[in-house]
Design an enzyme around this catalytic site. Structure first.
Site, PDB file in Angstrom:
ATOM      1  N   ARG A 290      25.543  21.429  14.848  1.00  0.00           N
ATOM      2  CA  ARG A 290      25.705  22.887  15.100  1.00  0.00           C
ATOM      3  C   ARG A 290      25.869  23.092  16.751  1.00  0.00           C
ATOM      4  NH1 ARG A 290      19.972  24.081  13.795  1.00  0.00           N
ATOM      5  NH2 ARG A 290      19.532  23.566  15.974  1.00  0.00           N
TER       6      ARG A 290
ATOM      7  N   LYS B 250      39.483  40.074  18.365  1.00  0.00           N
ATOM      8  CA  LYS B 250      40.420  40.973  18.925  1.00  0.00           C
ATOM      9  C   LYS B 250      41.651  40.016  19.776  1.00  0.00           C
ATOM     10  CE  LYS B 250      37.746  44.049  17.348  1.00  0.00           C
ATOM     11  NZ  LYS B 250      36.610  44.604  18.281  1.00  0.00           N
TER      12      LYS B 250
ATOM     13  N   TYR C  40      30.934  50.275  22.682  1.00  0.00           N
ATOM     14  CA  TYR C  40      31.129  49.829  21.095  1.00  0.00           C
ATOM     15  C   TYR C  40      29.870  50.389  20.231  1.00  0.00           C
ATOM     16  CZ  TYR C  40      32.074  46.912  17.295  1.00  0.00           C
ATOM     17  OH  TYR C  40      32.378  46.321  15.859  1.00  0.00           O
TER      18      TYR C  40
ATOM     19  N   ASP D  71      31.303  44.323  28.254  1.00  0.00           N
ATOM     20  CA  ASP D  71      31.814  43.963  27.153  1.00  0.00           C
ATOM     21  C   ASP D  71      33.430  44.051  27.668  1.00  0.00           C
ATOM     22  OD1 ASP D  71      33.800  44.228  24.760  1.00  0.00           O
ATOM     23  OD2 ASP D  71      32.172  44.832  23.637  1.00  0.00           O
TER      24      ASP D  71
HETATM   25  C1  LIG Z   1      35.489  44.769  17.755  1.00  0.00           C
HETATM   26  C2  LIG Z   1      34.546  44.944  18.856  1.00  0.00           C
HETATM   27  C3  LIG Z   1      33.274  44.351  19.109  1.00  0.00           C
HETATM   28  C4  LIG Z   1      32.801  43.750  17.887  1.00  0.00           C
HETATM   29  O1  LIG Z   1      33.240  42.328  17.575  1.00  0.00           O
HETATM   30  P1  LIG Z   1      33.310  41.836  16.017  1.00  0.00           P
HETATM   31  O2  LIG Z   1      33.981  40.471  16.238  1.00  0.00           O
HETATM   32  O3  LIG Z   1      34.065  42.741  15.004  1.00  0.00           O
HETATM   33  O4  LIG Z   1      31.843  41.649  15.881  1.00  0.00           O
HETATM   34  C5  LIG Z   1      32.596  44.370  20.158  1.00  0.00           C
HETATM   35  N1  LIG Z   1      33.006  45.140  21.120  1.00  0.00           N
HETATM   36  C6  LIG Z   1      34.276  45.674  21.169  1.00  0.00           C
HETATM   37  C7  LIG Z   1      34.703  46.617  22.263  1.00  0.00           C
HETATM   38  C8  LIG Z   1      35.009  45.732  20.001  1.00  0.00           C
HETATM   39  O5  LIG Z   1      36.172  46.436  19.865  1.00  0.00           O
END
Ligand SMILES: *Cc1c(COP(=O)(O)O)cnc(C)c1O
Length: 405
Positions: A65, A214, A118, A189
Site C-alpha cells: 500500500r 487531467k 470545482y 486546486d
Molecule cells: C476534474 C477536476 C477535479 C477532480 O478530479 P477527478 O480525478 O475527476 O476526481 C478536481 N479539480 C478540478 C479543477 C478538476 O477539473
C-alpha cells in the site's frame, strides 16, 4: 547528472526527477512498473528497520500500500514540478481534495472556500464534512473582504485559480497574506495549469492539489489525484490522514502519470497555442457574448494572470450573446464533429460541454444569463477545430425562430 538541482531549468528537472539509477553500469530510461501487494525482506531485522524508518517519516515501503519504485519516482517528479516538500498520490482528483479537507479539519472547525471551486467540493461538504461537524463557508474571491470572514475557528482557506468553468484568476498572494496573518494555511486546486504554468507554493499557498487525471496523465486514460505540501508539518498532517484512509494508487497508474509528466511542458505549450487561436477567433463571432480565457487581454483576470502565470491551458469557455437560450447551446454542442461531448479534460483531444446553469450561479463572478459552453482545446489542427465551431454556429444561427405574426 550531478549538477546541483537548483541550477537546472524546470524542464530538465522534470525529465530527470525519479529516473532510475544505473546498476552495474547500465539501466533503463524509465522506472519499472513495480506491481506488488507484499514487500519481502531478507530478515526480520530488515523488516523492523524499514518499519521504524517509515514511522519516522522516511519514504520507504514495508507493505504494498505504501508503493514502491514507480510510486517514489512519480512522487519525486511531482514534488519537483510543484516545488514542494512531499507529494501524495490519490485515486482521483476529488479524493485528493477530500484528503486535504479531512486531514486539516476537525469537528467544530470552519473553512473558507472560494465560491468558484470545482463544484463537487460542495457535495463533499454536504455529504461528509457537515456530518463530521465541519463548516465550509463559500466566499467571493473578488468581492468579499476575506479578513472579515475569518472566525476564531477558521482552520483552512481553500481556493482554485483560475476557477472552474469561467477561469476567474485569484490574487493568491493577497489571499495567502490574509490567511497567514491569522495562522491559517491555504490550499489551492492547481489542475488548470498542470503545475507547469503556475507555482502556487511559491505564491503563498501551502498545499497544491491537482487532478492528475487531467494534464499530468494527459491521455484520458488514468484517474488520479495529487497533493503537494510545502513543509514537514503539513506533510505530517496529510500523511496521517492518508494512512488512516488507506489511500494508494496502482503502480500502472503511477507509471502512466509519470510518463505524462515527462511530456507535460510540450503538450501544454501546444494546448496553449491552439486554445489561444480558438479563443481569439471566438471573440470575433457575432453569436458570442464573452470569451473566458485569461490569456486574452479582454479577460477580467488577464492582469493577474500575466503577473502570476507563465502560460494558459487548453480550456476556453464562452457565453453566447443574450438572445441565445439553452436550446441553442445544446444544439451548438450537438452539431460539433471534432469535439467529444463529455466531462473531464486535459487529454490530447478536444471536448465540449454546456455548463450547467446551477453550477455557474454558484460563482459570484458570473452575472450573466446566457448559456455558457466550455471547450477543451486539444492537439488537433486548430484550423479543423475552428471550421467545426464555425459550422456549428451556422447550424444554430439558421435554426428557424418562432415567427411572430
Ligand atoms: C476534474 C477536476 C477535479 C477532480 O478530479 P477527478 O480525478 O475527476 O476526481 C478536481 N479539480 C478540478 C479543477 C478538476 O477539473
Amino acid at each position: 547528472m550531478t549538477a546541483p538541482h537548483a541550477t537546472l531549468g524546470a524542464a530538465t528537472r522534470l525529465l530527470h526527477a525519479g529516473a532510475p539509477a544505473l546498476r552495474d553500469g547500465s539501466g533503463p530510461v524509465n522506472v519499472p512498473v513495480v506491481r506488488t501487494s507484499t514487500v519481502r525482506f531478507e530478515s526480520t531485522a530488515a523488516y523492523t528497520d524499514h518499519h521504524h524508518r517509515r514511522m519516522a517519516g522516511e519514504r520507504v515501503a514495508s507493505y504494498g500500500r505504501h508503493g514502491l519504485d514507480t510510486h517514489r519516482a512519480l512522487e519525486d517528479a511531482i514534488t519537483a514540478l510543484e516545488g514542494g516538500h512531499r507529494a501524495f498520490l490519490a485515486p482521483s482528483g476529488l479524493a485528493a481534495i477530500s484528503l486535504v479537507l479531512v486531514a486539516l479539519l476537525s469537528p467544530g472547525d470552519h473553512a473558507l472556500v472560494a465560491d468558484s471551486v470545482y463544484s463537487p467540493v460542495r457535495r463533499v461538504d454536504a455529504t461528509l464534512l457537515q456530518r463530521l461537524g465541519i463548516t465550509l463557508e463559500y466566499f467571493s474571491p473578488s468581492q468579499d473582504d476575506l479578513s472579515a470572514k475569518i472566525r476564531h475557528n477558521t482552520r483552512l482557506v481553500y481556493v482554485e485559480s483560475p476557477s472552474s468553468l469561467l477561469y476567474e484568476v485569484l490574487d493568491l498572494p493577497a489571499i495567502a497574506a490574509v490567511a497567514h496573518a491569522h495562522g491559517i494555511p491555504v490550499a489551492t486546486d492547481n489542475t488548470w495549469s498542470g503545475g507547469w504554468f503556475y507555482q502556487p507554493l511559491k505564491l503563498g499557498a501551502n498545499i497544491s492539489i491537482q487532478a492528475a487525471t487531467k494534464y499530468i496523465a494527459g491521455h484520458s486514460d488514468v484517474m488520479q489525484g495529487i497533493v503537494v505540501t510545502d513543509t514537514p508539518a503539513l506533510t505530517e498532517k496529510i500523511s496521517t490522514a492518508y494512512e488512516a484512509l488507506g489511500l494508494t494508487i496502482g503502480a500502472d497508474d503511477a507509471y502512466l502519470a509519470l510518463r505524462g509528466v515527462r511530456t507535460l511542458p510540450v503538450r501544454l505549450a501546444q494546448h496553449q497555442r491552439h486554445a489561444t487561436q480558438v479563443a481569439e477567433w471566438l471573440q470575433g463571432q457575432s453569436q458570442v457574448g464573452q470569451v473566458f480565457y485569461p490569456a486574452l487581454p479582454s479577460d477580467p483576470g488577464h492582469v493577474l494572470w500575466k503577473r502570476d502565470f507563465s502560460g494558459a491551458s487548453g480550456l476556453v469557455s464562452f457565453a453566447f450573446d443574450d438572445d441565445a437560450d439553452a436550446h441553442t447551446a445544446h444544439g451548438f454542442v450537438d452539431a460539433l464533429h471534432h469535439f467529444g461531448i463529455g466531462a473531464s479534460w486535459g487529454g490530447y483531444e478536444s471536448l465540449a460541454l454546456v455548463a450547467q446553469p446551477e453550477r455557474l450561479r454558484e460563482h459570484s463572478a458570473w452575472k450573466g444569463t446566457a448559456p455558457v459552453v466550455r471547450l477543451h482545446i486539444g492537439l488537433e489542427d486548430p484550423a479543423d477545430l475552428i471550421a467545426d465551431l464555425e459550422q456549428a454556429f451556422a447550424r444554430v444561427a439558421s435554426r428557424p425562430r418562432l415567427a411572430v405574426a
